[in-house]
Design a protein around this motif. Structure first.
Motif, PDB file in Angstrom:
ATOM      1  N   LEU A  34      43.900  45.336  42.077  1.00  0.00           N
ATOM      2  CA  LEU A  34      42.840  44.355  42.334  1.00  0.00           C
ATOM      3  C   LEU A  34      43.441  43.037  42.814  1.00  0.00           C
ATOM      4  CD1 LEU A  34      39.841  43.727  42.377  1.00  0.00           C
ATOM      5  CD2 LEU A  34      40.013  42.983  39.995  1.00  0.00           C
ATOM      6  N   ALA A  35      44.550  42.626  42.210  1.00  0.00           N
ATOM      7  CA  ALA A  35      45.205  41.376  42.627  1.00  0.00           C
ATOM      8  C   ALA A  35      45.597  41.438  44.105  1.00  0.00           C
ATOM      9  CB  ALA A  35      46.438  41.121  41.758  1.00  0.00           C
ATOM     10  N   VAL A  47      42.430  41.123  46.326  1.00  0.00           N
ATOM     11  CA  VAL A  47      41.954  39.733  46.378  1.00  0.00           C
ATOM     12  C   VAL A  47      42.864  38.900  47.284  1.00  0.00           C
ATOM     13  CG1 VAL A  47      41.585  37.614  45.023  1.00  0.00           C
ATOM     14  CG2 VAL A  47      40.778  39.817  44.148  1.00  0.00           C
ATOM     15  N   GLY A  63      40.356  37.963  49.867  1.00  0.00           N
ATOM     16  CA  GLY A  63      39.764  36.732  49.338  1.00  0.00           C
ATOM     17  C   GLY A  63      38.881  36.961  48.118  1.00  0.00           C
ATOM     18  N   GLU A  64      38.566  35.875  47.434  1.00  0.00           N
ATOM     19  CA  GLU A  64      37.782  35.912  46.189  1.00  0.00           C
ATOM     20  C   GLU A  64      36.343  36.389  46.426  1.00  0.00           C
ATOM     21  OE1 GLU A  64      38.752  34.757  43.018  1.00  0.00           O
ATOM     22  OE2 GLU A  64      40.802  34.275  43.639  1.00  0.00           O
ATOM     23  N   ILE A  88      35.229  39.008  47.460  1.00  0.00           N
ATOM     24  CA  ILE A  88      34.962  40.423  47.176  1.00  0.00           C
ATOM     25  C   ILE A  88      34.949  40.700  45.669  1.00  0.00           C
ATOM     26  CG2 ILE A  88      35.646  41.382  49.419  1.00  0.00           C
ATOM     27  CD1 ILE A  88      38.057  41.581  46.566  1.00  0.00           C
ATOM     28  N   LEU A  89      34.848  39.614  44.872  1.00  0.00           N
ATOM     29  CA  LEU A  89      34.731  39.778  43.423  1.00  0.00           C
ATOM     30  C   LEU A  89      33.319  39.436  42.958  1.00  0.00           C
ATOM     31  CD1 LEU A  89      38.023  38.136  42.088  1.00  0.00           C
ATOM     32  CD2 LEU A  89      37.513  40.584  42.277  1.00  0.00           C
ATOM     33  N   GLY A 131      34.378  39.274  37.568  1.00  0.00           N
ATOM     34  CA  GLY A 131      35.776  39.536  37.922  1.00  0.00           C
ATOM     35  C   GLY A 131      36.061  40.951  38.385  1.00  0.00           C
ATOM     36  N   LEU A 189      35.482  44.255  41.071  1.00  0.00           N
ATOM     37  CA  LEU A 189      35.398  44.385  42.525  1.00  0.00           C
ATOM     38  C   LEU A 189      33.948  44.590  42.960  1.00  0.00           C
ATOM     39  CD1 LEU A 189      37.061  44.658  45.158  1.00  0.00           C
ATOM     40  CD2 LEU A 189      37.225  47.107  44.697  1.00  0.00           C
ATOM     41  N   LEU A 215      33.025  44.616  49.788  1.00  0.00           N
ATOM     42  CA  LEU A 215      34.270  45.075  50.416  1.00  0.00           C
ATOM     43  C   LEU A 215      33.968  46.163  51.448  1.00  0.00           C
ATOM     44  CD1 LEU A 215      37.361  44.939  50.530  1.00  0.00           C
ATOM     45  CD2 LEU A 215      37.424  46.622  48.678  1.00  0.00           C
TER      46      LEU A 215
END
Length: 200
Positions: free
Chosen positions: A46-47, A50, A54-55, A57-58, A62, A64, A69
């Protein structure tokens, strides 16, 4: 152990076939489930996603945001390749761990939507393709997943074609009929798979 690759286009009913095979005694390695596992919050997967996308897609919790996406990667081959470069090695590693843990005489079914796209047919003893006409796929995706026709056709077009899948198949399961008909076909397939596993 008999390695069975199971694939089919989106909306083909592949999940129904894998569910039936498990009920009959197959051990299942589900690429979609593993794909979710390797991008849970707190995972390196996941990290990396991101960092790449970019953020945005969260979701607020927190996790996904898969539709967000999906709307990026299904419209852009390069972005899809970037996502695959992150997730595919993680999925392959986890699949190998599960395979190692399978019983020696098991029929192990690898449920892999992208078996053809990733060129993995040659790693299987048997390749089962669940097949329906494209129009049936479109209809099911609109009815069951609430997609627009354009979205459904874009998802289908992003995958291997029916012809490409059938070209690598050792078995083709037609799922354009009823669930009862599908069960009969899967039962017949299971009898063949277990006989082959026993003689291996």
């Amino acid at each position: 152990m008999l390695r069975v690759g199971l694939t089919g286009g989106i909306g083909s009913g592949k999940s129904e076939v894998s569910k039936r095979l498990v009920a009959l005694g197959a051990e299942l390695i589900d690429a979609d489930l593993i794909a979710r596992e390797v991008v849970r919050p707190g995972t390196p997967g996941l990290a990396a996603i991101v960092a790449e996308f970019g953020e945005g897609i969260l979701l607020p919790d927190g996790t996904l945001d898969r539709p967000a996406l999906g709307s990026i990667v299904f419209a852009d081959d390069e972005r899809r390749a970037a996502l695959n470069a992150i997730t595919h090695p993680l999925i392959a590693r986890r699949s190998a761990e599960l395979l190692e843990a399978a019983a020696p005489g098991a029929v192990v079914v690898f449920d892999m939507p992208l078996l053809v796209e990733k060129g993995l047919a040659g790693l299987q003893d048997v390749v089962v393709v669940v097949d329906v006409p494209v129009e049936v796929q479109v209809e099911r995706l609109m009815e069951r997943r609430g997609m627009t026709e354009a979205d459904a056709r874009a998802r289908i077009a992003a995958q291997a074609s029916r012809e490409q899948r059938r070209a690598v198949a050792t078995h083709v399961i037609d799922n354009s009929g009823s669930l009862e008909e599908l069960d009969k076909r899967v039962d017949a397939l299971w009898a063949e798979l277990t006989a082959r596993a026993a003689s291996a």
